[in-house]
Design a protein around this motif. Structure first.
Motif, PDB file in Angstrom:
ATOM      1  N   PRO A 139       0.812  -1.226   0.000  1.00  0.00           N
ATOM      2  CA  PRO A 139       0.000   0.000   0.000  1.00  0.00           C
ATOM      3  C   PRO A 139       0.843   1.274   0.000  1.00  0.00           C
ATOM      4  CG  PRO A 139      -0.914  -1.598   1.530  1.00  0.00           C
ATOM      5  CD  PRO A 139       0.413  -2.134   1.091  1.00  0.00           C
ATOM      6  N   VAL A 140       1.942   1.265   0.779  1.00  0.00           N
ATOM      7  CA  VAL A 140       2.811   2.447   0.828  1.00  0.00           C
ATOM      8  C   VAL A 140       3.565   2.614  -0.486  1.00  0.00           C
ATOM      9  CG1 VAL A 140       4.804   3.475   1.997  1.00  0.00           C
ATOM     10  CG2 VAL A 140       3.054   2.282   3.326  1.00  0.00           C
ATOM     11  N   ALA A 141       4.106   1.524  -1.010  1.00  0.00           N
ATOM     12  CA  ALA A 141       4.861   1.597  -2.267  1.00  0.00           C
ATOM     13  C   ALA A 141       3.975   2.057  -3.420  1.00  0.00           C
ATOM     14  CB  ALA A 141       5.468   0.226  -2.577  1.00  0.00           C
ATOM     15  N   ILE A 142       2.715   1.626  -3.429  1.00  0.00           N
ATOM     16  CA  ILE A 142       1.793   2.031  -4.494  1.00  0.00           C
ATOM     17  C   ILE A 142       1.520   3.534  -4.430  1.00  0.00           C
ATOM     18  CG2 ILE A 142      -0.609   1.839  -5.256  1.00  0.00           C
ATOM     19  CD1 ILE A 142      -0.428  -1.162  -4.509  1.00  0.00           C
ATOM     20  N   VAL A 143       1.290   4.063  -3.232  1.00  0.00           N
ATOM     21  CA  VAL A 143       1.048   5.502  -3.082  1.00  0.00           C
ATOM     22  C   VAL A 143       2.281   6.303  -3.503  1.00  0.00           C
ATOM     23  CG1 VAL A 143       0.583   7.349  -1.429  1.00  0.00           C
ATOM     24  CG2 VAL A 143      -0.693   5.220  -1.288  1.00  0.00           C
ATOM     25  N   LEU A 144       3.462   5.845  -3.082  1.00  0.00           N
ATOM     26  CA  LEU A 144       4.698   6.551  -3.432  1.00  0.00           C
ATOM     27  C   LEU A 144       4.938   6.514  -4.939  1.00  0.00           C
ATOM     28  CD1 LEU A 144       7.015   5.369  -0.518  1.00  0.00           C
ATOM     29  CD2 LEU A 144       5.924   7.598  -0.793  1.00  0.00           C
ATOM     30  N   TRP A 145       4.607   5.391  -5.568  1.00  0.00           N
ATOM     31  CA  TRP A 145       4.759   5.327  -7.033  1.00  0.00           C
ATOM     32  C   TRP A 145       3.800   6.306  -7.718  1.00  0.00           C
ATOM     33  CZ3 TRP A 145       0.805   3.820 -10.390  1.00  0.00           C
ATOM     34  CH2 TRP A 145       1.160   3.837 -11.742  1.00  0.00           C
ATOM     35  N   SER A 146       2.581   6.386  -7.222  1.00  0.00           N
ATOM     36  CA  SER A 146       1.606   7.297  -7.806  1.00  0.00           C
ATOM     37  C   SER A 146       2.082   8.746  -7.717  1.00  0.00           C
ATOM     38  CB  SER A 146       0.251   7.140  -7.099  1.00  0.00           C
ATOM     39  OG  SER A 146      -0.696   8.059  -7.606  1.00  0.00           O
ATOM     40  N   LEU A 147       2.645   9.103  -6.577  1.00  0.00           N
ATOM     41  CA  LEU A 147       3.169  10.465  -6.415  1.00  0.00           C
ATOM     42  C   LEU A 147       4.322  10.729  -7.375  1.00  0.00           C
ATOM     43  CD1 LEU A 147       3.123  10.858  -2.525  1.00  0.00           C
ATOM     44  CD2 LEU A 147       1.793  12.181  -4.172  1.00  0.00           C
ATOM     45  N   ALA A 148       5.251   9.757  -7.450  1.00  0.00           N
ATOM     46  CA  ALA A 148       6.416   9.937  -8.321  1.00  0.00           C
ATOM     47  C   ALA A 148       6.013   9.979  -9.791  1.00  0.00           C
ATOM     48  CB  ALA A 148       7.410   8.808  -8.090  1.00  0.00           C
ATOM     49  N   ALA A 149       4.927   9.292 -10.146  1.00  0.00           N
ATOM     50  CA  ALA A 149       4.473   9.265 -11.535  1.00  0.00           C
ATOM     51  C   ALA A 149       3.610  10.473 -11.882  1.00  0.00           C
ATOM     52  CB  ALA A 149       3.698   7.974 -11.806  1.00  0.00           C
ATOM     53  N   GLY A 150       3.387  11.348 -10.902  1.00  0.00           N
ATOM     54  CA  GLY A 150       2.606  12.547 -11.147  1.00  0.00           C
ATOM     55  C   GLY A 150       1.107  12.346 -11.140  1.00  0.00           C
ATOM     56  N   ARG A 151       0.653  11.246 -10.575  1.00  0.00           N
ATOM     57  CA  ARG A 151      -0.784  10.966 -10.559  1.00  0.00           C
ATOM     58  C   ARG A 151      -1.464  11.465  -9.285  1.00  0.00           C
ATOM     59  NH1 ARG A 151      -1.947   7.697 -14.769  1.00  0.00           N
ATOM     60  NH2 ARG A 151      -0.257   6.454 -15.654  1.00  0.00           N
ATOM     61  N   GLY A 152      -0.690  11.859  -8.286  1.00  0.00           N
ATOM     62  CA  GLY A 152      -1.263  12.450  -7.080  1.00  0.00           C
ATOM     63  C   GLY A 152      -1.550  11.446  -5.985  1.00  0.00           C
ATOM     64  N   ILE A 153      -1.687  11.977  -4.789  1.00  0.00           N
ATOM     65  CA  ILE A 153      -1.909  11.130  -3.623  1.00  0.00           C
ATOM     66  C   ILE A 153      -3.327  10.554  -3.606  1.00  0.00           C
ATOM     67  CG2 ILE A 153      -2.659  12.993  -2.094  1.00  0.00           C
ATOM     68  CD1 ILE A 153      -1.045  11.596   0.134  1.00  0.00           C
TER      69      ILE A 153
END
Length: 412
Positions: free
Chosen positions: A42-56
């Motif tokens: 769950p944490v890695a998925i959220v961090l990937w979304s942020l890094a990919a520019g998709r937002g929290i």
């Protein structure tokens, strides 16, 4: 005159005896490693979304979908294990889950949000059902009931560590090497832990009982007693979900960000220590009485939150209900085993896990709506505990009428 020999108390259980039993350490360690993705993904998925520019917000949605898909698919995977064996289910699930987590970072250029959502949901659906599988193995690995209860308490108590170590490890890897690396490490640990369990002789030798797929009463899993137990455990899950949001609310109100992690960590530490104490001591009374008593103590532990306003005092207080959480869950597993038809234990354990997960999701959702109301959100964990205790007092699921448990094994 008749002389009565004095009663000799049973010797205290040693964890060295439990862990020294063949395959126990391997199965426990492999299961904990294989379940680390529950705390990391769950944490890695959220961090990937942020890094990919998709937002929290999108990352939080993906994270919730992963957990929901994993929880709701547990009973299906448990049923499959009861029919086809553990290796047949564990290994393909672990390979697919790991491959999908590794593939997630590549969805950006090739499909956008829709493809990412599909990959995350599929990864959740294929998460290995290691927890239920381990509980089904304990009777064959530890025939001695006292050692089995100690192993169950140790197993249950260490679960909280997954949600301390997992998020920290995912955040540390993402910070050093990027979110894609965190997802890859998550996948590797899940696959490695599952391989350790699935290749162990007890898992390879484990076979479903033929009566599970036969006809008659033994085929039916559902019963009012099991249903009431699972409703009670949904109340327990509700408290955990509400606690996670309460921690964030207290952190935001006090301006101390670390409280969002300290509060769940204190609760998990209490659960771990409570499991260690519970597993080593003899337990007087029936499992039903222990379940009700521990549920009452679990409720009592949440009540001080209604009066406490100091966030650090609240952090220390939640260790108490955490200590009784392990006892509640361990007794619930024993009660489930007593009420489950022979050959359906994996599926029953999976429903138990699913019930807690559904309650946790409900607690998180409601607490999120009440996050601005300090007293209301502080009362939510106690409300879930009230539901659990009320259901147990009304139904007493471990004390089924004679004839109801035909075809079941009773350990209570």
């Amino acid at each position: 005159m008749t002389l009565t020999a004095p009663t000799v108390p049973a010797p205290r259980i040693s964890y060295s005896a439990v862990l020294g039993t063949p395959y126990v350490a391997r199965l426990l360690g492999g299961t904990l490693t294989g379940r680390l993705p529950n705390g990391m993904a769950p944490v890695a998925i959220v961090l990937w979304s942020l890094a990919a520019g998709r937002g929290i917000a999108f990352g939080g949605l993906l994270s919730a979908l992963y957990g929901l898909a994993s929880g709701l698919s547990q009973p299906v995977k448990g049923r499959m294990m009861d029919r086809y064996g553990q290796r047949t289910v564990h290994l393909p699930a672990a390979v697919l889950n790991s491959a999908l987590l590794v593939a997630l970072p590549f969805t950006g250029p090739y499909g956008g949000a829709a493809l990412a959502t599909a990959v995350v949901v599929a990864a959740g659906l294929t998460a290995p059902c290691l927890e239920a599988g381990l509980r089904a193995l304990w009777p064959s690995v530890l025939p001695d009931l006292r050692l089995r209860h100690a192993a169950l308490a140790l197993d249950t108590g260490t679960q909280g560590l997954l949600y301390i170590v997992g998020p920290l490890l995912a955040a540390a890897v993402a910070s050093a090497y990027g979110p894609a690396a965190a997802l890859a490490i998550t996948a590797v640990l899940g696959l490695a832990g599952t391989l350790v369990v699935a290749t162990a002789p007890p898992s390879r030798r484990w076979r479903p009982t033929p009566t599970a797929v036969g006809t008659g009463p033994a085929r039916r899993l559902a019963s009012p007693q099991l249903a009431s137990l699972f409703v009670a455990l949904a109340g327990v899950g509700f408290t955990i979900g509400a606690l996670n949001v309460l921690a964030v609310a207290l952190s935001d109100a006090s301006g101390r960000q670390m409280l969002s992690g300290l509060l769940p960590a204190s609760f998990s530490a209490g659960s771990f220590l409570g499991g260690l104490v519970y597993g080593r001591r003899a337990r007087p009374g029936s499992t039903t009485h222990q379940l009700i008593f521990s549920s009452a103590a679990f409720l009592a532990g949440w009540l001080p939150l209604l009066a406490l306003r100091n966030p650090y005092a609240a952090t220390a207080t939640v260790a108490l209900p955490g200590a009784f959480l392990t006892v509640v869950v361990a007794c619930a597993y024993v009660t489930t085993d007593a009420l489950t038809p022979t050959g359906r234990t994996s599926e029953a354990y999976a429903w138990l896990i699913c019930s807690i997960g559904i309650g946790q999701a409900a607690g998180t959702a409601l607490a999120g709506r009440l996050a601005d109301h300090a007293l209301a959100i502080a009362a939510l964990p106690a409300a879930g505990a009230v539901l659990a205790l009320a259901v147990l007092l009304l139904t007493r699921p471990g004390q089924a009428p004679t004839g109801l448990n035909r075809g079941c094994r009773s350990h209570t």
